[in-house]
Motif scaffolding. Structure first.
Motif, PDB file in Angstrom:
ATOM      1  N   HIS A  22       0.822  -1.205   0.000  1.00  0.00           N
ATOM      2  CA  HIS A  22       0.000   0.000   0.000  1.00  0.00           C
ATOM      3  C   HIS A  22       0.862   1.263   0.000  1.00  0.00           C
ATOM      4  O   HIS A  22       0.538   2.236  -0.675  1.00  0.00           O
ATOM      5  CB  HIS A  22      -0.925  -0.004   1.215  1.00  0.00           C
ATOM      6  CG  HIS A  22      -2.113  -0.895   1.036  1.00  0.00           C
ATOM      7  ND1 HIS A  22      -3.308  -0.672   1.669  1.00  0.00           N
ATOM      8  CD2 HIS A  22      -2.295  -1.995   0.273  1.00  0.00           C
ATOM      9  CE1 HIS A  22      -4.175  -1.608   1.321  1.00  0.00           C
ATOM     10  NE2 HIS A  22      -3.570  -2.424   0.485  1.00  0.00           N
ATOM     11  N   GLU A  25       2.221   1.634  -3.521  1.00  0.00           N
ATOM     12  CA  GLU A  25       1.171   2.019  -4.472  1.00  0.00           C
ATOM     13  C   GLU A  25       0.751   3.472  -4.284  1.00  0.00           C
ATOM     14  O   GLU A  25       0.384   4.143  -5.247  1.00  0.00           O
ATOM     15  CB  GLU A  25      -0.045   1.106  -4.300  1.00  0.00           C
ATOM     16  CG  GLU A  25       0.164  -0.304  -4.824  1.00  0.00           C
ATOM     17  CD  GLU A  25      -1.079  -1.146  -4.679  1.00  0.00           C
ATOM     18  OE1 GLU A  25      -2.029  -0.686  -4.016  1.00  0.00           O
ATOM     19  OE2 GLU A  25      -1.114  -2.262  -5.225  1.00  0.00           O
ATOM     20  N   ASN A  26       0.807   3.953  -3.047  1.00  0.00           N
ATOM     21  CA  ASN A  26       0.326   5.301  -2.761  1.00  0.00           C
ATOM     22  C   ASN A  26       1.417   6.352  -2.819  1.00  0.00           C
ATOM     23  O   ASN A  26       1.160   7.531  -2.600  1.00  0.00           O
ATOM     24  CB  ASN A  26      -0.335   5.338  -1.382  1.00  0.00           C
ATOM     25  CG  ASN A  26      -1.588   4.493  -1.331  1.00  0.00           C
ATOM     26  OD1 ASN A  26      -2.165   4.181  -2.363  1.00  0.00           O
ATOM     27  ND2 ASN A  26      -2.015   4.104  -0.143  1.00  0.00           N
ATOM     28  N   GLU A 101      -6.175   4.050   5.266  1.00  0.00           N
ATOM     29  CA  GLU A 101      -5.224   3.358   4.406  1.00  0.00           C
ATOM     30  C   GLU A 101      -3.812   3.635   4.913  1.00  0.00           C
ATOM     31  O   GLU A 101      -3.598   4.545   5.725  1.00  0.00           O
ATOM     32  CB  GLU A 101      -5.380   3.880   2.973  1.00  0.00           C
ATOM     33  CG  GLU A 101      -4.665   3.078   1.913  1.00  0.00           C
ATOM     34  CD  GLU A 101      -5.425   1.821   1.519  1.00  0.00           C
ATOM     35  OE1 GLU A 101      -4.873   1.025   0.755  1.00  0.00           O
ATOM     36  OE2 GLU A 101      -6.559   1.650   1.974  1.00  0.00           O
ATOM     37  N   GLU A 130     -14.267   7.320   0.077  1.00  0.00           N
ATOM     38  CA  GLU A 130     -12.818   7.409   0.258  1.00  0.00           C
ATOM     39  C   GLU A 130     -12.400   8.873   0.135  1.00  0.00           C
ATOM     40  O   GLU A 130     -12.749   9.546  -0.831  1.00  0.00           O
ATOM     41  CB  GLU A 130     -12.076   6.577  -0.784  1.00  0.00           C
ATOM     42  CG  GLU A 130     -10.556   6.633  -0.579  1.00  0.00           C
ATOM     43  CD  GLU A 130      -9.785   5.991  -1.708  1.00  0.00           C
ATOM     44  OE1 GLU A 130      -9.285   4.865  -1.503  1.00  0.00           O
ATOM     45  OE2 GLU A 130      -9.688   6.608  -2.794  1.00  0.00           O
ATOM     46  N   ARG A 189      -8.701   0.162  -4.788  1.00  0.00           N
ATOM     47  CA  ARG A 189      -8.383  -0.005  -3.356  1.00  0.00           C
ATOM     48  C   ARG A 189      -9.571  -0.583  -2.605  1.00  0.00           C
ATOM     49  O   ARG A 189      -9.421  -1.447  -1.733  1.00  0.00           O
ATOM     50  CB  ARG A 189      -7.964   1.341  -2.754  1.00  0.00           C
ATOM     51  CG  ARG A 189      -6.571   1.795  -3.125  1.00  0.00           C
ATOM     52  CD  ARG A 189      -6.174   3.063  -2.373  1.00  0.00           C
ATOM     53  NE  ARG A 189      -6.932   4.219  -2.822  1.00  0.00           N
ATOM     54  CZ  ARG A 189      -6.558   5.037  -3.808  1.00  0.00           C
ATOM     55  NH1 ARG A 189      -5.430   4.806  -4.452  1.00  0.00           N
ATOM     56  NH2 ARG A 189      -7.279   6.078  -4.155  1.00  0.00           N
ATOM     57  N   ARG A 192      -9.942  -4.315  -3.417  1.00  0.00           N
ATOM     58  CA  ARG A 192      -8.883  -5.093  -2.790  1.00  0.00           C
ATOM     59  C   ARG A 192      -9.120  -5.272  -1.294  1.00  0.00           C
ATOM     60  O   ARG A 192      -8.975  -6.370  -0.749  1.00  0.00           O
ATOM     61  CB  ARG A 192      -7.532  -4.420  -3.017  1.00  0.00           C
ATOM     62  CG  ARG A 192      -6.358  -5.228  -2.461  1.00  0.00           C
ATOM     63  CD  ARG A 192      -5.026  -4.559  -2.717  1.00  0.00           C
ATOM     64  NE  ARG A 192      -4.939  -3.263  -2.090  1.00  0.00           N
ATOM     65  CZ  ARG A 192      -4.828  -2.111  -2.736  1.00  0.00           C
ATOM     66  NH1 ARG A 192      -4.816  -2.090  -4.052  1.00  0.00           N
ATOM     67  NH2 ARG A 192      -4.739  -0.970  -2.079  1.00  0.00           N
ATOM     68  N   LYS A 193      -9.525  -4.176  -0.636  1.00  0.00           N
ATOM     69  CA  LYS A 193      -9.796  -4.261   0.807  1.00  0.00           C
ATOM     70  C   LYS A 193     -10.978  -5.182   1.092  1.00  0.00           C
ATOM     71  O   LYS A 193     -10.975  -5.929   2.074  1.00  0.00           O
ATOM     72  CB  LYS A 193     -10.068  -2.860   1.379  1.00  0.00           C
ATOM     73  CG  LYS A 193      -8.824  -2.012   1.522  1.00  0.00           C
ATOM     74  CD  LYS A 193      -9.095  -0.718   2.260  1.00  0.00           C
ATOM     75  CE  LYS A 193      -9.935   0.219   1.457  1.00  0.00           C
ATOM     76  NZ  LYS A 193     -10.107   1.542   2.117  1.00  0.00           N
TER      77      LYS A 193
END
Length: 207
Positions: A22, A25-26, A101, A130, A189, A192-193
């Motif tokens: 994560h 990716e972020n 996140e 989000e 996201r 996936r979560k």
């Protein structure tokens, strides 16, 4: 570190790998530009522009640890506040934080500096929102005014009805290519979560 069992060690390794992925990716959101602007009453409701929010906070001695930098707890509290304002503006209802996140602290925030906190909605599902939050550091005592990206994260909120249970979220209206791109990233996201939660539930049942 000594684990109570091999399963506990494997679970810990999975959490570490999950957080590492994560963070990687972020990393790109570090350079995302989020403009400071007051609430735009002329913007269409349920658009990014309508709910985007910002806060400015002077880092006081009570916000810092022994090394005179803002603590992670202080920073996260302020990030949660601006994310909550953004979520409430979109939902037009009371909201609560559901999850955070992986948070990236890019550089320390020293005492006496300003924290510019900016929040914008990036994705909505039927019952979640989000919110992307970025914190810029402004040093006013370094011979000039400079801004640097200090912290980035994504917060997930839900809206609650009178009975305290989650209620449907108004769909986000995206109006630009940039907003559509962020929406798709947020959707990834979210999915996936969701899959990871299902896997975790299955692991609990199996053990």
């Amino acid at each position: 570190m000594i684990y109570s069992s091999q399963q506990a060690e494997e679970a810990g390794q999975k959490r570490y790998d999950y957080q590492k992925v994560h963070r990687e990716e972020n990393d790109h959101v570090m350079n995302n530009v989020i403009e400071h602007r007051p609430m735009d009453l002329e913007a269409e409701p349920h658009t990014v522009r309508y709910s985007q929010s910002s806060l400015i906070h002077l880092v006081n001695p009570s916000d810092t640890a022994i090394h005179r930098f803002a603590t992670g707890g202080c920073t996260l509290k302020l990030m949660d506040e601006v994310a909550g304002i953004t979520a409430a503006r979109h939902a037009k209802n009371r909201v609560v934080t559901a999850s955070i996140e992986a948070t990236n602290f890019h550089r320390p925030v020293p005492k006496g500096s300003l924290m510019h906190l900016m929040g914008r909605i990036t994705f909505t599902s039927s019952r979640t929102m989000e919110i992307e939050v970025a914190v810029d550091l402004e040093k006013m005592t370094s011979g000039g005014v400079t801004k640097e990206r200090a912290v980035t994260s994504f917060f997930t909120f839900v809206s609650l009805g009178a009975d305290g249970k989650p209620i449907p979220i108004p769909p986000l209206k995206v109006t630009t290519d940039d907003e559509r791109s962020r929406f798709e990233e947020g959707k990834g996201r979210y999915e996936r979560k969701k899959a990871e939660r299902e896997t975790y539930k299955k692991l609990k049942v199996d053990t």
